[in-house]
Write a protein that holds these residues in place. Structure first.
Motif, PDB file in Angstrom:
ATOM      1  N   ALA A 133       0.830  -1.203   0.000  1.00 28.46           N
ATOM      2  CA  ALA A 133       0.000   0.000   0.000  1.00 28.46           C
ATOM      3  C   ALA A 133       0.865   1.254   0.000  1.00 28.46           C
ATOM      4  O   ALA A 133       0.578   2.225  -0.720  1.00 28.46           O
ATOM      5  N   MET A 134       1.937   1.252   0.776  1.00 26.39           N
ATOM      6  CA  MET A 134       2.848   2.392   0.826  1.00 26.39           C
ATOM      7  C   MET A 134       3.545   2.580  -0.517  1.00 26.39           C
ATOM      8  O   MET A 134       3.765   3.713  -0.975  1.00 26.39           O
ATOM      9  N   ASN A 135       3.898   1.497  -1.169  1.00 28.81           N
ATOM     10  CA  ASN A 135       4.548   1.584  -2.482  1.00 28.81           C
ATOM     11  C   ASN A 135       3.603   2.217  -3.507  1.00 28.81           C
ATOM     12  O   ASN A 135       3.997   3.100  -4.279  1.00 28.81           O
ATOM     13  N   LEU A 136       2.356   1.762  -3.518  1.00 25.07           N
ATOM     14  CA  LEU A 136       1.374   2.340  -4.432  1.00 25.07           C
ATOM     15  C   LEU A 136       1.155   3.820  -4.126  1.00 25.07           C
ATOM     16  O   LEU A 136       1.030   4.644  -5.044  1.00 25.07           O
ATOM     17  N   LEU A 137       1.132   4.173  -2.843  1.00 21.44           N
ATOM     18  CA  LEU A 137       0.951   5.572  -2.462  1.00 21.44           C
ATOM     19  C   LEU A 137       2.132   6.416  -2.920  1.00 21.44           C
ATOM     20  O   LEU A 137       1.953   7.559  -3.360  1.00 21.44           O
ATOM     21  N   SER A 138       3.328   5.861  -2.845  1.00 25.66           N
ATOM     22  CA  SER A 138       4.507   6.602  -3.304  1.00 25.66           C
ATOM     23  C   SER A 138       4.416   6.882  -4.798  1.00 25.66           C
ATOM     24  O   SER A 138       4.785   7.971  -5.270  1.00 25.66           O
ATOM     25  N   ILE A 139       3.911   5.925  -5.578  1.00 25.62           N
ATOM     26  CA  ILE A 139       3.721   6.126  -7.018  1.00 25.62           C
ATOM     27  C   ILE A 139       2.716   7.248  -7.263  1.00 25.62           C
ATOM     28  O   ILE A 139       2.929   8.120  -8.109  1.00 25.62           O
ATOM     29  N   ALA A 188       8.035  19.452  -6.347  1.00 25.41           N
ATOM     30  CA  ALA A 188       9.185  19.100  -5.495  1.00 25.41           C
ATOM     31  C   ALA A 188       8.712  18.447  -4.204  1.00 25.41           C
ATOM     32  O   ALA A 188       9.307  17.464  -3.732  1.00 25.41           O
ATOM     33  N   ASP A 189       7.639  18.981  -3.626  1.00 22.82           N
ATOM     34  CA  ASP A 189       7.094  18.403  -2.387  1.00 22.82           C
ATOM     35  C   ASP A 189       6.533  17.010  -2.638  1.00 22.82           C
ATOM     36  O   ASP A 189       6.654  16.119  -1.786  1.00 22.82           O
ATOM     37  N   ASN A 190       5.901  16.825  -3.790  1.00 22.49           N
ATOM     38  CA  ASN A 190       5.345  15.514  -4.122  1.00 22.49           C
ATOM     39  C   ASN A 190       6.439  14.456  -4.247  1.00 22.49           C
ATOM     40  O   ASN A 190       6.268  13.312  -3.806  1.00 22.49           O
ATOM     41  N   ILE A 191       7.570  14.834  -4.842  1.00 21.71           N
ATOM     42  CA  ILE A 191       8.689  13.894  -4.956  1.00 21.71           C
ATOM     43  C   ILE A 191       9.236  13.549  -3.575  1.00 21.71           C
ATOM     44  O   ILE A 191       9.554  12.378  -3.299  1.00 21.71           O
ATOM     45  N   GLU A 192       9.323  14.535  -2.698  1.00 20.62           N
ATOM     46  CA  GLU A 192       9.800  14.274  -1.337  1.00 20.62           C
ATOM     47  C   GLU A 192       8.852  13.321  -0.613  1.00 20.62           C
ATOM     48  O   GLU A 192       9.296  12.420   0.120  1.00 20.62           O
ATOM     49  N   LEU A 193       7.542  13.516  -0.809  1.00 16.20           N
ATOM     50  CA  LEU A 193       6.564  12.607  -0.213  1.00 16.20           C
ATOM     51  C   LEU A 193       6.735  11.193  -0.771  1.00 16.20           C
ATOM     52  O   LEU A 193       6.652  10.207  -0.029  1.00 16.20           O
ATOM     53  N   ALA A 194       6.982  11.099  -2.071  1.00 17.21           N
ATOM     54  CA  ALA A 194       7.183   9.790  -2.693  1.00 17.21           C
ATOM     55  C   ALA A 194       8.407   9.091  -2.105  1.00 17.21           C
ATOM     56  O   ALA A 194       8.373   7.887  -1.817  1.00 17.21           O
ATOM     57  N   ILE A 195       9.492   9.844  -1.906  1.00  9.91           N
ATOM     58  CA  ILE A 195      10.712   9.273  -1.339  1.00  9.91           C
ATOM     59  C   ILE A 195      10.478   8.796   0.090  1.00  9.91           C
ATOM     60  O   ILE A 195      10.833   7.665   0.458  1.00  9.91           O
ATOM     61  N   THR A 196       9.863   9.653   0.906  1.00  6.04           N
ATOM     62  CA  THR A 196       9.599   9.297   2.305  1.00  6.04           C
ATOM     63  C   THR A 196       8.713   8.061   2.392  1.00  6.04           C
ATOM     64  O   THR A 196       8.963   7.159   3.201  1.00  6.04           O
ATOM     65  N   THR A 197       7.680   8.023   1.554  1.00  3.89           N
ATOM     66  CA  THR A 197       6.750   6.898   1.574  1.00  3.89           C
ATOM     67  C   THR A 197       7.411   5.618   1.067  1.00  3.89           C
ATOM     68  O   THR A 197       7.216   4.532   1.628  1.00  3.89           O
ATOM     69  N   GLY A 198       8.215   5.744   0.008  1.00  6.24           N
ATOM     70  CA  GLY A 198       8.911   4.576  -0.524  1.00  6.24           C
ATOM     71  C   GLY A 198       9.913   4.007   0.470  1.00  6.24           C
ATOM     72  O   GLY A 198      10.023   2.782   0.622  1.00  6.24           O
ATOM     73  N   GLU A 199      10.642   4.879   1.151  1.00  2.10           N
ATOM     74  CA  GLU A 199      11.605   4.409   2.143  1.00  2.10           C
ATOM     75  C   GLU A 199      10.896   3.740   3.318  1.00  2.10           C
ATOM     76  O   GLU A 199      11.386   2.743   3.863  1.00  2.10           O
ATOM     77  N   ALA A 200       9.740   4.272   3.704  1.00  7.78           N
ATOM     78  CA  ALA A 200       8.974   3.650   4.773  1.00  7.78           C
ATOM     79  C   ALA A 200       8.491   2.261   4.366  1.00  7.78           C
ATOM     80  O   ALA A 200       8.485   1.329   5.176  1.00  7.78           O
ATOM     81  N   ALA A 201       8.107   2.132   3.102  1.00 10.09           N
ATOM     82  CA  ALA A 201       7.645   0.830   2.604  1.00 10.09           C
ATOM     83  C   ALA A 201       8.730  -0.231   2.736  1.00 10.09           C
ATOM     84  O   ALA A 201       8.448  -1.396   3.036  1.00 10.09           O
ATOM     85  N   MET A 241      12.331  -0.778  -4.558  1.00 13.88           N
ATOM     86  CA  MET A 241      13.677  -0.241  -4.781  1.00 13.88           C
ATOM     87  C   MET A 241      13.764   0.426  -6.156  1.00 13.88           C
ATOM     88  O   MET A 241      14.349   1.516  -6.301  1.00 13.88           O
ATOM     89  N   HIS A 242      13.182  -0.212  -7.148  1.00 13.40           N
ATOM     90  CA  HIS A 242      13.209   0.323  -8.505  1.00 13.40           C
ATOM     91  C   HIS A 242      12.489   1.669  -8.559  1.00 13.40           C
ATOM     92  O   HIS A 242      12.976   2.640  -9.161  1.00 13.40           O
ATOM     93  N   ASN A 243      11.332   1.744  -7.909  1.00 14.42           N
ATOM     94  CA  ASN A 243      10.579   2.998  -7.872  1.00 14.42           C
ATOM     95  C   ASN A 243      11.337   4.074  -7.106  1.00 14.42           C
ATOM     96  O   ASN A 243      11.393   5.237  -7.526  1.00 14.42           O
ATOM     97  N   LEU A 244      11.926   3.687  -5.974  1.00 18.32           N
ATOM     98  CA  LEU A 244      12.640   4.647  -5.131  1.00 18.32           C
ATOM     99  C   LEU A 244      13.822   5.262  -5.876  1.00 18.32           C
ATOM    100  O   LEU A 244      14.090   6.464  -5.761  1.00 18.32           O
TER     101      LEU A 244
END
Length: 259
Positions: free
Chosen positions: A100-106, A117-130, A147-150
């Protein structure tokens, strides 16, 4: 109540099994309608959270896959469902939460609202949490996808030092590449290999060594991409390879241009 619970379980099974996106969305919506009719919920509080969280994640994924019809609207719907899923699920739920976190990061990465820029930061934070809740040895496929998405998020990162961001992406893909195997899954291997090649190309310095590595990696992936990947994925790898040859320092200039 037992009848409603049976109907809910059936709706969940159907939503997970049907391939048509419209049918899947209809079954998800039907499951939510049944939830509203079940008061109180017949299961434990934790079981309720997992069931409803998984349903939100499933519908959020459908919205992501339907966003070509109306990108902005379906992206908003996807984010709403996936944020709900990640509030109900926890890191203790392992793969469910990580997916779910991975899909949210996408969804954050491709978000049309707000500051890019903020959206990319959110994607990074969410992907790392996943990644924090998943074991690559037990859920390697999900781990590799995250990992590929991150890596892609870091390459797109607008804050920080660009070269450092590219190095982070390269480091992530090197780790992911160590977990893929041509024998186990040729397309997965080719996808990560081509991405790793592109990452080396973007990190190329004055020596040109990284660009040579990039060429070898992308060329090794092309036969599999041609045979098994969607045409646009193979075409993207070809474009990246052309970029490698266009910027090549080593070898004959005329040959590189022709390549």
């Amino acid at each position: 109540m037992r009848v409603l619970q049976w109907k809910f379980n059936r709706a969940m099974r159907m939503a997970a099994s049907v391939t048509d996106l419209n049918d899947r969305l209809n079954w998800c919506n039907r499951a939510f309608e049944i939830i509203e009719a079940m008061d109180p919920w017949p299961l434990s509080t934790r079981a309720e959270a997992i069931s409803i969280g998984s349903l939100h994640a499933m519908r959020g994924q459908v919205y992501l896959e339907l966003r070509a019809r109306d990108f902005a609207s379906f992206s908003r719907l996807a984010i709403s469902d996936l944020e709900a899923a990640t509030k109900l699920l926890t890191a203790e739920d392992g793969t469910y939460w990580s997916q779910a976190m991975n899909l949210l990061s996408i969804a954050y990465c491709e978000r049309v609202d707000g500051n890019p820029a903020d959206n990319i930061e959110l994607a990074i934070t969410t992907g790392e949490a996943a990644l924090s809740a998943i074991d690559p040895l037990h859920d390697r496929g999900v781990w590799i996808e995250i990992m590929h998405n991150l890596a892609g998020y870091y390459e797109s990162q607008m804050s920080g030092v660009p070269r450092e961001n590219k190095q982070k992406a390269l480091s992530i893909l090197v780790r992911a590449h160590a977990m893929v195997s041509f024998e186990f899954d040729p397309l997965e291997w080719a996808t990560v290999t081509a991405s790793l090649g592109q990452a080396y190309h973007r990190c190329d310095g004055n020596s040109g060594d990284d660009n040579e590595t990039a060429i070898k990696l992308i060329e090794s992936a092309l036969p599999v991409l041609l045979a098994e990947a969607p045409p646009e994925q193979w075409a993207g790898a070809m474009i990246n390879l052309a970029s490698c040859y266009a910027g090549r320092i080593k070898g004959d200039l005329i040959v590189n241009v022709e390549q």
